[in-house]
Design an enzyme around this catalytic site. Structure first.
Site, PDB file in Angstrom:
ATOM      1  N   GLN A 134       7.605  40.565 -21.763  1.00 13.42           N
ATOM      2  CA  GLN A 134       8.485  39.670 -22.507  1.00 13.42           C
ATOM      3  C   GLN A 134       7.699  38.960 -23.598  1.00 13.42           C
ATOM      4  O   GLN A 134       6.570  38.558 -23.368  1.00 13.42           O
ATOM      5  CB  GLN A 134       9.067  38.588 -21.600  1.00 13.42           C
ATOM      6  CG  GLN A 134       9.863  39.086 -20.440  1.00 13.42           C
ATOM      7  CD  GLN A 134      10.682  37.954 -19.811  1.00 13.42           C
ATOM      8  OE1 GLN A 134      11.404  37.253 -20.509  1.00 13.42           O
ATOM      9  NE2 GLN A 134      10.561  37.788 -18.517  1.00 13.42           N
ATOM     10  N   GLY A 135       8.312  38.758 -24.739  1.00 13.05           N
ATOM     11  CA  GLY A 135       7.666  38.010 -25.818  1.00 13.05           C
ATOM     12  C   GLY A 135       8.575  36.927 -26.361  1.00 13.05           C
ATOM     13  O   GLY A 135       9.109  37.048 -27.461  1.00 13.05           O
ATOM     14  N   SER A 158       7.941  33.067 -25.609  1.00 13.08           N
ATOM     15  CA  SER A 158       7.247  31.818 -25.912  1.00 13.08           C
ATOM     16  C   SER A 158       6.167  31.993 -26.976  1.00 13.08           C
ATOM     17  O   SER A 158       5.589  33.074 -27.135  1.00 13.08           O
ATOM     18  CB  SER A 158       6.578  31.274 -24.645  1.00 13.08           C
ATOM     19  OG  SER A 158       7.534  30.943 -23.686  1.00 13.08           O
ATOM     20  N   SER A 207       4.733  37.840 -19.754  1.00  8.77           N
ATOM     21  CA  SER A 207       4.592  38.376 -18.392  1.00  8.77           C
ATOM     22  C   SER A 207       4.322  39.873 -18.461  1.00  8.77           C
ATOM     23  O   SER A 207       4.956  40.576 -19.241  1.00  8.77           O
ATOM     24  CB  SER A 207       5.864  38.143 -17.581  1.00  8.77           C
ATOM     25  OG  SER A 207       6.168  36.782 -17.553  1.00  8.77           O
ATOM     26  N   GLU A 213      18.667  37.237 -16.608  1.00  5.13           N
ATOM     27  CA  GLU A 213      17.450  36.796 -15.954  1.00  5.13           C
ATOM     28  C   GLU A 213      17.742  35.664 -14.980  1.00  5.13           C
ATOM     29  O   GLU A 213      17.366  35.699 -13.821  1.00  5.13           O
ATOM     30  CB  GLU A 213      16.439  36.338 -17.002  1.00  5.13           C
ATOM     31  CG  GLU A 213      15.142  35.813 -16.389  1.00  5.13           C
ATOM     32  CD  GLU A 213      14.054  35.585 -17.431  1.00  5.13           C
ATOM     33  OE1 GLU A 213      14.406  35.284 -18.583  1.00  5.13           O
ATOM     34  OE2 GLU A 213      12.877  35.707 -17.074  1.00  5.13           O
ATOM     35  N   ASN A 262      13.263  24.327 -15.376  1.00  9.59           N
ATOM     36  CA  ASN A 262      14.435  23.802 -14.676  1.00  9.59           C
ATOM     37  C   ASN A 262      15.002  22.558 -15.358  1.00  9.59           C
ATOM     38  O   ASN A 262      16.192  22.269 -15.223  1.00  9.59           O
ATOM     39  CB  ASN A 262      14.079  23.519 -13.216  1.00  9.59           C
ATOM     40  CG  ASN A 262      13.942  24.826 -12.430  1.00  9.59           C
ATOM     41  OD1 ASN A 262      13.918  25.913 -13.006  1.00  9.59           O
ATOM     42  ND2 ASN A 262      13.870  24.708 -11.115  1.00  9.59           N
ATOM     43  N   GLU A 263      14.144  21.846 -16.105  1.00 11.45           N
ATOM     44  CA  GLU A 263      14.666  20.693 -16.843  1.00 11.45           C
ATOM     45  C   GLU A 263      15.653  21.158 -17.925  1.00 11.45           C
ATOM     46  O   GLU A 263      16.705  20.550 -18.131  1.00 11.45           O
ATOM     47  CB  GLU A 263      13.515  19.907 -17.495  1.00 11.45           C
ATOM     48  CG  GLU A 263      12.727  19.057 -16.506  1.00 11.45           C
ATOM     49  CD  GLU A 263      11.974  19.874 -15.463  1.00 11.45           C
ATOM     50  OE1 GLU A 263      11.494  20.985 -15.777  1.00 11.45           O
ATOM     51  OE2 GLU A 263      11.874  19.396 -14.316  1.00 11.45           O
TER      52      GLU A 263
END
Lengths: 356, 389
Positions: free
Chosen positions: B125-126, B128, B160, B243, B372-373
């Protein structure tokens, strides 16, 4: 495998919602607090007209012949509008128990009460083995009472009631004394215990379904208030600290909803895992509703702590339902006993471990 | 509502069970965050693919078996029952795959999906970047159109599987004048493109779970764009929905872990270890919560099969499973007492080292796939209707 609801089921829910939204307003609830009985026979007649007490009564007795999968959404609405009438004990507990007596010596007795329930002519109060205080005993036309391994059916003139004032102003609790010698015994021994166990599971399931509506309403009230109330020039609901409280309550409610819906199916099929499924549901959603009450109160601030604001109607209902038919702690312990000590059946849903 | 399986579903379960029992490696594979383990997991994926079980809900033409999502759940239940290896290509098969299914051209589907299903090509995954974490719309890495290519410059991070993956998917800014959610495009990038440098990052246990990826005039064909130019945010949100909402963490994963926790509790009691009613209650809560997650997923799948979509409620899921995962492992380590500190390699560890590994892994859950925020903000604003400002 289909874990959804039919159009008819959601339509029934909507019918109940529309009715209660009109007839069971906070003002109407408060007005009933001032009556000695706290109950309204007019309201019971109206509830009967839309079929609520008759939900699980077979059509042969004049009922709707539906099952718990239909009832669970309707019950949620009775929680959403904080209805205090004894729908759970009459429709969800008593009616199916009376059906079980259809092939016993008490068949005629059961049939006549089923017809009266379906016609809107009877409220029933019940005392399960873990519920010594009886709700709505004062308006009940019939009381189903547990003692030892026996299940009794008492008329109102066979019982002595001692009122036990409760925190939830809509709740009417009583200690009930009766002379077992002079009261009709419906079942004893294995049969009596089995009916008592079903009484407890049905009562807990009914309360769990109502708690869904209670928790949803508490969160909705908090969200509405936080969107309107301004401090520092902005709605307080724009602050993350406020948002996250309500979001957390919402997470627990939605997972509780799934367990409660499953328990409706388990009660309907009388699944071997019925007791564990009901206890999972009741233990989880009771805590979720209490949590929602606390978060909604904090989001409201001081105004939510007043008698005048309606929030406490639902807070107190969350607390009273959490304790009815076995507290959350009791139900969680029952699941734990099944898992850790064996005994009750506690299978996973879908997943089957290789090693038990 | 009918919570019983059809004869066909039971037959499918039996078929998956017997294939997995015969095929799952007897010894656990090395972690796929090592090169050796990465390749061992690709071998396993090849075997799964040959058996027709790599991606059960995909159409057969792309290497699946055309099953529905209920059969996928059944397969996952059997997969965890069998104790089968982790899915090294989960970014591809669970997240990008469904997105290509929805947004890809016929050529892209034919080109990417079969090699994804067989794990010939493993995906990273790209999303961030150093300055775009929770605030993903702050992405700065550019992909500027030049003829039939995009020329990419900038840096992705926390990719990841990035250390060993063959391809990367992500969002890039194709309009350098744009800001926030506009001007972003979803692009599929071969990791062997000249101009790409990968620097693996070790996570807290020293394993290379993710990577920084640097782009220095890396040229990628325009044909590798998924969806329209400038419409990447919407495509990415679909991926994020899969996801958070469904495929990344199937319920059997937590049911099997909760089951192991109950067993650990019983073993601890039998061995005279320390337990108290608080621990017993937490074990029970974990079990109930894992079941709640399964039930909720079955409800979601029923809704999807009836024509529904995954929306903001995906955020509820992500919070629930990630925090459940931590709690299960926390309780397990408490039951293990001092053995909870042992690495799998310690002679006294036996198989208890799995709990520590699992705990370390679980700790990342509330951070990845959107913290989660951020999920709580989404729930408050998009489900409960609270004001953004």
């Amino acid at each position: 495998m289909d874990f959804g609801f039919s159009e008819d089921q959601t339509l029934l829910q909507q019918t109940v919602r529309d009715f209660l939204e009109k007839e069971c307003t906070p003002d109407a609830i408060r007005a009933l607090w001032d009556r000695e009985t706290g109950r309204s026979s007019e309201l019971w007649a109206q509830l009967s007209a839309i079929g609520l007490p008759a939900l699980l009564v077979p059509e042969t007795y004049g009922g709707l012949g539906l099952d718990e999968r239909d009832a669970v959404l309707a019950l949620e609405e009775t929680g959403r509008f904080a209805l205090a009438e004894p729908i759970v004990t009459t429709a969800i507990v008593a009616a199916p128990l009376l059906c079980h007596l259809a092939d016993t010596e008490h068949a005629a007795f059961a049939a006549s009460w089923l017809e009266r329930i379906a016609a809107g002519d009877a409220r029933v109060a019940v005392a399960s083995a873990n519920q010594p205080l009886v709700s709505d005993a004062h308006v009940a036309n019939l009381l189903l009472l547990s003692k030892g391994d026996r299940l009794y059916a008492a008329n109102p003139d066979q019982v002595q009631l001692t009122p036990q004032p409760a925190n939830d102003q809509s709740q009417r609790l009583f200690s009930v004394d009766w002379d077992a010698e002079k009261t009709l015994c419906l079942a004893s021994g294995e049969d009596g215990l089995s009916l008592q166990a079903e009484m407890l599971d049905r009562g807990a399931f009914g309360c769990a379904a109502q708690l869904l509506g209670v928790a949803d309403r508490l969160i909705e009230m908090g969200a509405l208030y936080a969107s309107q109330r301004k401090q520092f020039g902005v709605p307080v609901g724009s602050f993350q600290a406020v948002k996250h409280r309500l979001a957390n309550a919402k997470v627990d409610l939605e997972y509780g909803r799934s367990i409660v819906h499953r328990s409706a199916h388990s009660v309907f099929t009388n699944s071997p895992s019925r007791s564990v499924d009901v206890s999972s549901a009741k233990g989880f959603i009771g805590e979720a509703a209490r949590f929602a009450a606390g978060e909604s109160l904090q989001v409201h601030g001081a105004i939510g702590y007043t008698y005048e604001q309606d929030l406490h109607i639902w807070m107190k209902r969350a607390w009273s339902l959490d304790l009815a038919f076995g507290s959350g702690a009791w139900h969680r312990a029952r699941v734990g006993d099944a898992l850790m000590d064996g005994g009750l059946s506690a299978p996973h849903f879908g997943y089957e471990p290789r090693d038990l | 509502m009918d919570l019983t399986y059809t004869p066909e579903q039971n037959a499918f379960r039996a078929e998956a069970r017997s294939w997995l029992e015969a095929s799952v490696p007897k010894e656990p594979l090395a972690s796929f965050d090592t090169l050796e383990g990465f390749e061992a997991h690709r071998e396993w994926e090849k075997k799964l693919h040959a058996g027709g079980f790599a991606m059960v809900p995909w159409p057969t033409e792309y290497g699946g078996r055309g099953a529905d999502l209920l059969e996928w759940l059944i397969f996952e239940e059997e997969y965890y029952r069998a104790g089968a290896p982790g899915r090294v290509n989960q970014n591809g098969i669970f997240l990008l795959g469904p997105t290509i299914m929805e947004y890809g051209t016929p050529e892209q589907k034919a080109r990417f999906l079969p090699k994804m299903a067989s794990s010939e090509e493993v995906w990273a995954q790209g999303w961030s970047e150093p300055n775009a974490g929770s605030d993903m719309a702050a992405i700065q890495t550019t992909a500027i159109r030049d003829g039939d290519d995009y020329v990419i410059n900038g840096q992705k991070t926390w990719a990841s599987r990035g250390a060993y993956a063959h391809w990367l998917f992500g969002l890039f800014r194709t309009d350098p004048e744009s800001s926030r959610h506009k001007g972003l495009t979803f692009v599929l990038v071969p990791m062997d493109t000249p101009g790409i440098t990968v620097r693996p990052i070790e996570k807290i246990n020293g394993k290379k779970a993710f990577a920084e990826v640097f782009f220095d005039d890396a040229r990628v064909p325009v044909a590798n764009r998924l969806g329209e130019e400038g419409a990447g945010w919407g495509v990415a949100m679909a991926t994020a929905g899969f996801e958070r909402g469904l495929m990344l963490r199937s319920p059997a994963r937590f049911q099997s872990t909760a089951h192991r926790l109950v067993k650990l509790y019983r073993e601890t009691v039998a061995a005279g270890g320390f337990v108290d009613s608080a621990l017993r209650n937490r074990v029970t809560q974990c079990w109930i919560r894992a079941e709640a997650y399964a039930l909720n997923t079955y409800q979601t799948v029923s809704r999807l099969l009836a024509g529904g979509k995954i929306g903001a409620e995906a955020s509820l899921n992500k919070i629930f499973w990630s925090e459940l995962d931590i709690e299960i492992h926390t309780v397990a380590l408490a039951l293990l007492e001092s053995h909870g500190e042992l690495l799998p390699s310690a002679p006294a560890a036996g198989n208890v080292g799995d709990w520590l590994e699992g705990y370390i892994f679980a700790l990342a859950g509330p951070i990845y796939a959107g913290t989660n925020e951020i999920q709580r903000n989404i729930i408050a604003e998009r489900i409960l209707g609270l004001p953004r400002k």
